[in-house]
Enzyme design. Sequence first.
Site: not given
Lengths: 301, 301
Positions: A114, B109-112
């Site tokens: 991120d 919002d984890v952007k996994r």
Amino acid sequence: MSEENFADRLLTAVETRRSHVVVGLDPDYESLPPEIRAAHPGDAYEREDLQRVACYRDFLVGLLDGLQAEAAVVKPQIAYFEVLGTQGYELYMEVVRMARERGYVVIADVKRGDIGSTAEAYARAHLDIAGADAVTVNPYFGSDALEPFFVRARERGKGVFVLVKTSNPGSAEIQDLLLSSGEPLYGRIADLVSEWGRETLGAGGYQAVGAVVGGTHREEAAGLRRRMPRVPFLVPGYGAQGAQASDLRGLFDERGTGAVVNSARAILYAYRKRPGVHWLDAARQETEQMRAALWRAAGRG
Amino acid sequence: MSEENFADRLLTAVETRRSHVVVGLDPDYESLPPEIRAAHPGDAYEREDLQRVACYRDFLVGLLDGLQAEAAVVKPQIAYFEVLGTQGYELYMEVVRMARERGYVVIADVKRGDIGSTAEAYARAHLDIAGADAVTVNPYFGSDALEPFFVRARERGKGVFVLVKTSNPGSAEIQDLLLSSGEPLYGRIADLVSEWGRETLGAGGYQAVGAVVGGTHREEAAGLRRRMPRVPFLVPGYGAQGAQASDLRGLFDERGTGAVVNSARAILYAYRKRPGVHWLDAARQETEQMRAALWRAAGRG
């Protein structure tokens, strides 16, 4: 404050236990040994997540206690803990701590990535607070987003494994896209990983910024070994995902080191292939077989 | 079981509250309003993490209660919760629930991003267990790794925002790499996002598989809007990161919709620019200003 270089610690751990094996801690309730589940009957718990966490804890402590002779490194996969919510997250932190107490090198498989301040929070959460030795990260944001991890590799003895070429069948869709330079995307990422880790070189010749390189792509993996001679590899894809020890020969350097190889399901649920054998003995036998096969593949005996 | 399409729910939320604003829930202890910290003195708590969680909870509940007229969507950034360990993770789940109870669309919002079975665990953890309406994901693994998210978009009214072009300065390093086809990598990812979401098209003309497109890249963003006419955009980079409402004009469609815009620090800590104003009033004023500026930028008034 400057702790020993992560790459040096990793190499030492491999030599000390004569093992390139990384035990992937991917607990899956349905696959647990029946005796673990029987020890925690559902009606003894108020909530299902608490019952599952109790099963996971027994299972994982058993593995950590039982595999110390065969494996040098463990890799908790945080997704399998997050899926149990808060109690699962607590167990993740507990497992990292317990593994370190038992002398394992702990790679937290979190694949975070991120922008700056958020990346800083992730780096703190997993390297400082949970206390893992290393984490896996995703390169898509670019290097400014990885800097909070890199600074801990340069200054605090931590490690970072950047995704380069993953083990899944669909990895080609993005990672193999051909760049205008004529090379695939993953090749460019590989070069960046070498650059990013330049200031983290340890005494053993490896840097603390490593690469995730799937064992399921034999040709590409050997090419990446030559392309990144100072980059330690974390190799998924062994066992349940199909890679064999002979496929991995090219991932080791001429000294027979430079890569650690993960297996999760094939070790954790080895009891299913060994009727009548206690689940932990089965896991130990599977790990020892893998250890010996990798040691030979690395040209060590 | 088939719930209403996520894209339709998102469009409706924007119309109902006449707001494209996404409030980014990125709590940072040092930046909290002094009165929040004063209400929870350190010596009243056994541990620092518990004190911080108590402060975060007050602060976030205040925001959720106070911004319902100005914002339709909230986006908890999980890194800022993970950094407080187990108690932080619990608060993350609580915040998702409380936000949904108050009628917000919640984007976790984890952007996994990870391989199949692990991706399935992440999708369950955040969409099923925590119960978010949508999540952010990273495309680097390829589509097989995103399928657990996509199936929930097709069948259960959930949403997915795939990173395409991020707002950080270093995003060009990887995302702008030129492919042999002559286009940048992010352009190819954009086309894939359109393809991946084809079966998730809602009645309003948008699909439930969206894209993260940074507001800090004015030209590229407008190009991406034309390239992905059915893809809803989640736009970071407004406010503290430098993008202005006028920069975002090109991200909206001819109806003045199709994008929601995130701001975190500029809203959360607006009290610092407004001496004498209560922190929540300051946050409300900042959100209302942003709401009105975006509404105009979208050609709506």
